[in-house]
Design an enzyme around this catalytic site. Sequence first.
Site, short mmCIF file in Angstrom:
data_model
loop_
_atom_site.label_atom_id
_atom_site.label_comp_id
_atom_site.label_asym_id
_atom_site.label_seq_id
_atom_site.Cartn_x
_atom_site.Cartn_y
_atom_site.Cartn_z
N LYS B 187 43.16 93.53 10.95
CA LYS B 187 42.48 92.27 10.63
C LYS B 187 43.45 91.26 10.01
O LYS B 187 43.36 90.07 10.29
CB LYS B 187 41.32 92.54 9.66
CG LYS B 187 40.58 91.30 9.18
CD LYS B 187 40.01 90.47 10.33
CE LYS B 187 38.91 89.51 9.90
NZ LYS B 187 39.23 88.64 8.79
N GLU B 194 45.57 83.91 14.12
CA GLU B 194 44.62 82.79 14.04
C GLU B 194 45.29 81.57 13.42
O GLU B 194 45.13 80.45 13.93
CB GLU B 194 43.43 83.26 13.19
CG GLU B 194 42.41 82.22 12.81
CD GLU B 194 41.48 82.75 11.71
OE1 GLU B 194 40.96 83.88 11.85
OE2 GLU B 194 41.30 82.04 10.69
#
Lengths: 330, 330, 330, 330
Positions: B187, B194
């Site tokens: 993550k 991102e």
Amino acid sequence: MQLGMIGLGRMGRNMVQRLLRAGHSCVVSDRSPGPAAELARVGAVAAASLADLVQKLAPPRAVWIMVPVDAVQGVVDELAPLLQRGDCIIDGGNSPFEHAIRRSGELAARGIDFLDAGTSGGVWGLERGYCLMIGGPEAVVRRLEPVFRALAPGRGALAPMAPQAPGSTASEGYLHCGPSGAGHFVKMVHNGIEYGMMAAYAEGFNLFRHANAGAAGSTTPDNAARYRYDLDLPAIAELWRRGSVVSSWLLDLTAAALAADPKLAGFHGRVADSGEGRWTLKAAIDTATPVPVLSAALYSRFDSRGESDFANRLLSAMRQQFGGHKEPGQ
Amino acid sequence: MQLGMIGLGRMGRNMVQRLLRAGHSCVVSDRSPGPAAELARVGAVAAASLADLVQKLAPPRAVWIMVPVDAVQGVVDELAPLLQRGDCIIDGGNSPFEHAIRRSGELAARGIDFLDAGTSGGVWGLERGYCLMIGGPEAVVRRLEPVFRALAPGRGALAPMAPQAPGSTASEGYLHCGPSGAGHFVKMVHNGIEYGMMAAYAEGFNLFRHANAGAAGSTTPDNAARYRYDLDLPAIAELWRRGSVVSSWLLDLTAAALAADPKLAGFHGRVADSGEGRWTLKAAIDTATPVPVLSAALYSRFDSRGESDFANRLLSAMRQQFGGHKEPGQ
Amino acid sequence: MQLGMIGLGRMGRNMVQRLLRAGHSCVVSDRSPGPAAELARVGAVAAASLADLVQKLAPPRAVWIMVPVDAVQGVVDELAPLLQRGDCIIDGGNSPFEHAIRRSGELAARGIDFLDAGTSGGVWGLERGYCLMIGGPEAVVRRLEPVFRALAPGRGALAPMAPQAPGSTASEGYLHCGPSGAGHFVKMVHNGIEYGMMAAYAEGFNLFRHANAGAAGSTTPDNAARYRYDLDLPAIAELWRRGSVVSSWLLDLTAAALAADPKLAGFHGRVADSGEGRWTLKAAIDTATPVPVLSAALYSRFDSRGESDFANRLLSAMRQQFGGHKEPGQ
Amino acid sequence: MQLGMIGLGRMGRNMVQRLLRAGHSCVVSDRSPGPAAELARVGAVAAASLADLVQKLAPPRAVWIMVPVDAVQGVVDELAPLLQRGDCIIDGGNSPFEHAIRRSGELAARGIDFLDAGTSGGVWGLERGYCLMIGGPEAVVRRLEPVFRALAPGRGALAPMAPQAPGSTASEGYLHCGPSGAGHFVKMVHNGIEYGMMAAYAEGFNLFRHANAGAAGSTTPDNAARYRYDLDLPAIAELWRRGSVVSSWLLDLTAAALAADPKLAGFHGRVADSGEGRWTLKAAIDTATPVPVLSAALYSRFDSRGESDFANRLLSAMRQQFGGHKEPGQ
């Protein structure tokens, strides 16, 4: 309507097929006779030369050029004298946007229209459609709209994110971006962004490949215990396609590539760049726009081809000078 | 099955609703009583305290913590003594992956299981589902699989890019990534990527905003004539959603944001960062992984908050020293 | 020997003085009459116009142009028709090196020689001498050698790092770098490196300014205790001038600037860039040379002038879209 | 005064010699007996073990540790039990500054003082002196001042850039930077800056090496004619040492390295990094300080050692997926 297509490489050939499927007629030409003959079998008209192509098109003609950037000027120089006032040339390749500014002016003097049409879609365009970014005079763009509409993906099942202005075609997958050069300018930046996105994924997956560095003894002792993960990269790429913030078409392709070859052993890692990334940086420099991410992405490609070699040797040389340091492995 | 949820902010609240819709039962708790009462109206069981929550769950319990990173340790410290051997804590927030390594060890000593579950989905997760990256012991992950399956997006209409290994859940939108910490590690890198993708778009659209710099007189004379484009940014973002190489969910959101506010006048441009981007860089540094793009993206955020101010003033001071240069505008 | 100097700003004025002190004679001209009159008081011959300047020089003339980059072409256009075959123009400013390639060709057609002479030294050059990087035909460079020798710092007490090739003037502080444009090319890269070095110091000292972030509560809780240093920046800069690896002339200037104003409160931090940094990047892009450090340094300057504003607002807008995040301080 | 020195590598050995020349006495120890025996011939007292070294020093003792970062803790663990209250340990190597914070606390509990002394100077320190950045309690620093003064370069002929505060030692080449860890913090950032400066030169000289790319046909046709320079790199480095803005000690070393081997054929270009560059980035990340230049410099070193390999192969794999592109040379 009728379109001439010059350049029947991967892109041009597929575009002709997409146009034929949509009911348009195409006169096609390439430096080598094979591709034209092949397209003739599915309904195109093969031309033996540019002169032949022009002759086989009814005025006002529309001729789309889909050749490598370095070949565009040669084609334009040969083609323009064959055309008449009111004909139109479209450069659908990846030319620097300044070329469109110059060429449109030169051709306007002969009464020939010119459009620059940035075309994204790659080998998938035949099925998915081509995203078109178009520059040039409004009236000329409108005249050729049937061609653009056929090439573009169309709205399909993908609803626009917001209500569109009346007459807007963005949600059909093609757009008149502005005067001459605007299409190639937008396509140029598109590719610059593409480089940045690709590098973001590449750096992240490379970090995954380093996640077991602790076991390999290649971290500092303080942190070695943390880095002991053997991660399943194809699974992670497939996972992120669903519900994550980083889902994208490039991620889809990454998932496909990793599934086919999880260690990417079939690649050497010498990464080409095709011009638009460089021009994006130059435009940014001209306009004082900070583009650190897009630049880092381009430089990584240069680097992958050994272009930092002398710089690295100079660093080693300095380290030897001040610290007597040897290079690792010496 | 039954799940306890601690932390009913935007994420926790929506996750509980998604679980309830899938037929699971949830006991819920938050520092303030409002959200639990609200969720009780749609079928959750509100707990007045962590002790109450534990009491209302049948062993072996599963308690999901969804609180800000700085609050996790406090919750674990209060919760663990209330639990029994065989119970399980899931940290679904954005904690540093090393915390999971440490916590799983500390809790194992008490016989309590611990999972780290990186959760992507934001405000859209309730409808789209949450992409889950899970670390911890295999058996514990399997035991909680009904919860993960309900939270995840599921396969839906999106075919996997390649045939999946038997038992793989990646194409369902959740994945057991490895031992403790692996979920938060994946993550973390996800968010690092991102940041990089967001910056790639931001730089590209910023260059579009500078495309008229020539008219503004802010380029060098040599190039001014080239930069005279007034581009329609919302239309370009909408356009690229179709058939282009840069289509992505972040682009969808960009199109929505630009359609709502084309000049983004409602934003100040002071960009927060929430930890994972920083940790990604630290992991890259520990493992000698080059991440120039991900780093540039993070530094741009720092910069947007004025953190380069002193550096910039020093540059001006040096320029004055060697060249007598005044700052622009002085 | 005799030299004409056009452009009596900070640089041109000091260069004339240095030449006069070395026994050369100078005919000087500027757009405004003040500087020429002032230099006439210390031995220069003031010219009222370019025509007057040319008339006051004996052929074969040597005329040095020291004006801003945007003014060079205008001066050349006015000057060239006044000159004769065998005269020489030297562009001593910071012009793009391609201009020298072009101009030398155009002037050669008139029989006029042209040299490009990159000149480093700033406000200190009068006393320290000017480091000269010269491009153009060998014979012309040799003819003007007395001028270069007088402007350059000379060997002084600084021994060369290695025995020099016979005839090499590098250790005198001036160098014939190659054919037309080579001088400005070398000067361009010189300034690109300068930007990189300045940024390295600026980032480091900025980190010192953040060394007390823990006390300010602006780090994550894990690390706050580490960052409690109130460092004496002027003292550190002075310290490093002695025996450290980072000693340099720029560090000397940094020490002077920090001693005069330790918080640099007199500066705004909007940092100008003067062209060479931009051209360095473009040359790197043209030749596929990775220059991540030099690029980051330039982009930081753009950024300091607010040019990232729209990019930052787009990042905030995306964060609001996917996470409902508000900007810090909202 | 009397000093114990543990670790007689290149640095430790030279420091002992500099101390002996200044009239101090040194008891020396190393893992291997050779260096101590050698130093005994020039006046040092060789110790056979740490216990022996401690015994040969009169209390209050001062023991300087000059060993690789990974070995420091082992030496401290063995040494501390041998010492008495009032003795002092100095870590002169490149340890993370947090270690000094921790160690000073641990040793204070035993009544042992601890200083962290960042030491710059490399193989040149014996003659030039060592630039010292010291952290720890004021009184302890003052007690050891004769040692620092002897090791440091001293003021010499180099006048301070500004009048110094009374008692300041910065212009002597050593400085008490603050409490424990401050010395290593300042040295860490010093090395971070060093990486940035080195990279600035390396990129610039690498661009010079590409200045003939046009002749090699490796630029785009538009620009090929511009890049036809065969530059004399050793001469340029020597030139810039005089009167230019980029003169520095690192440039002196660059000039020496290029003069000895103009193509740097003796180096492989795999560049090591020794920890401080990494820690600088981590401190910047912790304190939200943008350091794009220092980061790019570190990543280039990682890259030079092949650590981008997987990232590059993923880029090639993506290009094949969307465009059917082959890698260059395939």
